[in-house]
Design an enzyme around this catalytic site. Structure first.
Site, PDB file in Angstrom:
ATOM      1  N   TYR A 165      33.703  36.434  26.320  1.00 33.00           N
ATOM      2  CA  TYR A 165      33.453  36.289  27.770  1.00 33.00           C
ATOM      3  C   TYR A 165      31.983  36.595  28.066  1.00 33.00           C
ATOM      4  O   TYR A 165      31.307  35.833  28.759  1.00 33.00           O
ATOM      5  CB  TYR A 165      34.379  37.212  28.558  1.00 33.00           C
ATOM      6  CG  TYR A 165      34.191  37.132  30.066  1.00 33.00           C
ATOM      7  CD1 TYR A 165      34.551  35.978  30.773  1.00 33.00           C
ATOM      8  CD2 TYR A 165      33.647  38.196  30.789  1.00 33.00           C
ATOM      9  CE1 TYR A 165      34.377  35.896  32.155  1.00 33.00           C
ATOM     10  CE2 TYR A 165      33.473  38.122  32.170  1.00 33.00           C
ATOM     11  CZ  TYR A 165      33.840  36.975  32.848  1.00 33.00           C
ATOM     12  OH  TYR A 165      33.662  36.889  34.213  1.00 33.00           O
ATOM     13  N   SER A 201      28.054  37.236  35.617  1.00 38.53           N
ATOM     14  CA  SER A 201      28.850  38.467  35.690  1.00 38.53           C
ATOM     15  C   SER A 201      27.990  39.634  35.231  1.00 38.53           C
ATOM     16  O   SER A 201      26.985  39.436  34.524  1.00 38.53           O
ATOM     17  CB  SER A 201      30.049  38.330  34.744  1.00 38.53           C
ATOM     18  OG  SER A 201      30.755  39.548  34.645  1.00 38.53           O
TER      19      SER A 201
HETATM   20  N1  LIG Z   1      36.618  38.909  39.694  1.00 38.88           N
HETATM   21  C1  LIG Z   1      35.671  39.528  39.004  1.00 38.88           C
HETATM   22  O1  LIG Z   1      35.745  40.741  38.744  1.00 38.88           O
HETATM   23  C2  LIG Z   1      34.467  38.773  38.494  1.00 38.88           C
HETATM   24  C3  LIG Z   1      33.405  39.491  37.971  1.00 38.88           C
HETATM   25  C4  LIG Z   1      32.297  38.809  37.466  1.00 38.88           C
HETATM   26  C5  LIG Z   1      32.269  37.433  37.509  1.00 38.88           C
HETATM   27  N2  LIG Z   1      33.324  36.743  38.025  1.00 38.88           N
HETATM   28  C6  LIG Z   1      33.276  35.282  37.985  1.00 38.88           C
HETATM   29  O2  LIG Z   1      33.538  34.771  39.267  1.00 38.88           O
HETATM   30  C7  LIG Z   1      34.045  33.446  39.145  1.00 38.88           C
HETATM   31  C8  LIG Z   1      35.248  33.274  40.055  1.00 38.88           C
HETATM   32  O3  LIG Z   1      36.305  34.080  39.583  1.00 38.88           O
HETATM   33  P1  LIG Z   1      37.314  34.876  40.525  1.00 38.88           P
HETATM   34  O4  LIG Z   1      37.083  36.310  40.296  1.00 38.88           O
HETATM   35  O5  LIG Z   1      37.262  34.348  41.899  1.00 38.88           O
HETATM   36  O6  LIG Z   1      38.705  34.535  39.800  1.00 38.88           O
HETATM   37  P2  LIG Z   1      39.929  33.615  40.209  1.00 38.88           P
HETATM   38  O7  LIG Z   1      40.504  34.062  41.511  1.00 38.88           O
HETATM   39  O8  LIG Z   1      40.823  33.613  39.013  1.00 38.88           O
HETATM   40  O9  LIG Z   1      39.271  32.191  40.413  1.00 38.88           O
HETATM   41  C9  LIG Z   1      38.915  31.362  39.352  1.00 38.88           C
HETATM   42  C10 LIG Z   1      38.760  29.951  39.884  1.00 38.88           C
HETATM   43  O10 LIG Z   1      38.345  29.114  38.797  1.00 38.88           O
HETATM   44  C11 LIG Z   1      39.127  27.934  38.839  1.00 38.88           C
HETATM   45  N3  LIG Z   1      39.228  27.314  37.532  1.00 38.88           N
HETATM   46  C12 LIG Z   1      39.633  27.871  36.357  1.00 38.88           C
HETATM   47  N4  LIG Z   1      39.634  26.952  35.381  1.00 38.88           N
HETATM   48  C13 LIG Z   1      39.219  25.777  35.944  1.00 38.88           C
HETATM   49  C14 LIG Z   1      39.019  24.455  35.466  1.00 38.88           C
HETATM   50  N5  LIG Z   1      39.250  24.120  34.190  1.00 38.88           N
HETATM   51  N6  LIG Z   1      38.590  23.512  36.339  1.00 38.88           N
HETATM   52  C15 LIG Z   1      38.365  23.832  37.626  1.00 38.88           C
HETATM   53  N7  LIG Z   1      38.533  25.045  38.153  1.00 38.88           N
HETATM   54  C16 LIG Z   1      38.969  26.011  37.305  1.00 38.88           C
HETATM   55  C17 LIG Z   1      40.480  28.369  39.391  1.00 38.88           C
HETATM   56  O11 LIG Z   1      41.129  27.276  40.010  1.00 38.88           O
HETATM   57  P3  LIG Z   1      42.349  26.423  39.421  1.00 38.88           P
HETATM   58  O12 LIG Z   1      43.174  27.332  38.562  1.00 38.88           O
HETATM   59  O13 LIG Z   1      43.063  25.948  40.657  1.00 38.88           O
HETATM   60  O14 LIG Z   1      41.711  25.298  38.683  1.00 38.88           O
HETATM   61  C18 LIG Z   1      40.053  29.385  40.430  1.00 38.88           C
HETATM   62  O15 LIG Z   1      39.793  28.744  41.668  1.00 38.88           O
HETATM   63  C19 LIG Z   1      34.329  33.233  37.661  1.00 38.88           C
HETATM   64  O16 LIG Z   1      33.277  32.486  37.089  1.00 38.88           O
HETATM   65  C20 LIG Z   1      34.324  34.645  37.103  1.00 38.88           C
HETATM   66  O17 LIG Z   1      33.988  34.694  35.734  1.00 38.88           O
HETATM   67  C21 LIG Z   1      34.402  37.381  38.542  1.00 38.88           C
END
Ligand SMILES: NC(=O)c1ccc[n+]([C@@H]2O[C@H](COP(=O)([O-])OP(=O)(O)OC[C@H]3O[C@@H](n4cnc5c(N)ncnc54)[C@H](OP(=O)(O)O)[C@@H]3O)[C@@H](O)[C@H]2O)c1
Length: 247
Positions: free
Chosen positions: A155, A142
């Site tokens: 985080y 991130s």
């Molecule tokens: N959105 C942003 O602004 C942003 C910015 C920087 C980095 N990121 C990173 O991008 C990545 C994806 O996030 P996103 O933005 O796409 O958010 P999201 O829509 O909330 O997706 C998060 C995913 O992680 C899965 N997950 C959470 N806990 C889990 C566990 N214990 N086991 C397996 N799967 C798990 C969730 O699936 P289930 O709940 O079905 O398990 C979901 O598919 C993350 O690492 C996040 O930190 C996002």
């Protein structure tokens, strides 16, 4: 033809947001997908969508905080498709809070999912990739893995760790086994990620930041680009922000 044609890619956190869009993007280039997350219905719908569109996807409900389940996921990928060419360790959560709120359970969860989940993903595929002397491990960090802001201490700690781990992996494996390692560091992306924030004092600032959030398909294309480069080219780190996000 894309270099991704018939490449077998595991994606964790495939049930929503960046993981889901990455699945669609990679499938459009001919990759064979192994989708993982905890919410089965979402994975099933996505796999059906990919398969009905002429792609190939299987899924396995997996909690990335379980080392055993991550090992089973890798075994499942090999059973289904014979090999693992890449893994995208994308699962993560972001319950931002001030340290003085003492949300210890949320700290534990972030450490378990964002750090240990990535380590377990690496460990699950590493022996197989080392044996084949090829493979690509993409870890999603991130912008918060580059900078800290009030409320992001834990985080950011997890996302700094993801960058450190990925760079260590690169140094250990690039010459030895030709495994490529990539860090993807997104800025604000419009997904379900902010829904885990319970600290009301942090929420307002985050909502302001996310007003200009970009769509997850931009991150999916970035991941596709890193994977699609020829094997002798390692895209080691990419930061992708909304144009007007200054931090
Ligand atoms: N959105 C942003 O602004 C942003 C910015 C920087 C980095 N990121 C990173 O991008 C990545 C994806 O996030 P996103 O933005 O796409 O958010 P999201 O829509 O909330 O997706 C998060 C995913 O992680 C899965 N997950 C959470 N806990 C889990 C566990 N214990 N086991 C397996 N799967 C798990 C969730 O699936 P289930 O709940 O079905 O398990 C979901 O598919 C993350 O690492 C996040 O930190 C996002």
């Amino acid at each position: 033809m894309s270099n991704l044609q018939d490449q077998v890619v595991i994606i964790t956190g495939a049930s929503s947001g960046i993981g889901e869009e990455t699945a669609k993007e990679l499938s459009s280039k001919g990759a064979k997908l192994v989708l993982a997350a905890r919410r089965e219905e979402r994975l099933k719908d996505l796999a059906d969508q990919v398969n009905q569109g002429g792609g190939q996807a299987v899924y396995k409900t997996t909690d990335v905080t379980s080392y055993e389940e991550m090992e089973h996921l890798a075994e499942f990928a090999i059973e289904e498709f014979g090999q693992i060419d890449a893994i995208v360790n994308n699962a993560g959560l972001m319950p931002l809070s001030y340290l003085n709120k003492q949300k210890v359970k949320e700290w534990d969860q972030m450490i378990d999912v964002n750090i240990k989940g990535v380590l377990y993903g690496i460990s699950a595929v590493l022996p197989h990739m080392r044996e084949r002397k090829q493979g690509h491990i993409i870890n999603v960090s991130s912008v918060a893995g580059h900078v800290v802001f009030p409320g992001s201490a834990v985080y950011s700690g997890t996302k700094f760790a993801v960058r450190a781990i990925t760079d260590g992996l690169r140094m250990e494996e690039s010459a030895e086994s030709k495994i490529r390692a990539t860090i993807i560091s997104p800025g604000a992306v419009s997904t379900e990620l902010t829904s885990t924030i319970t600290d009301e004092d942090v929420k307002g600032g985050v909502e302001d930041l996310y007003e200009e959030a970009i769509k997850p398909d931009s991150i999916a294309r970035t991941i596709r680009y890193a994977l699609e480069e020829p094997g002798e080219v390692a895209i080691n780190e990419i930061v992708v922000r909304p144009t007007n996000q200054s931090m």
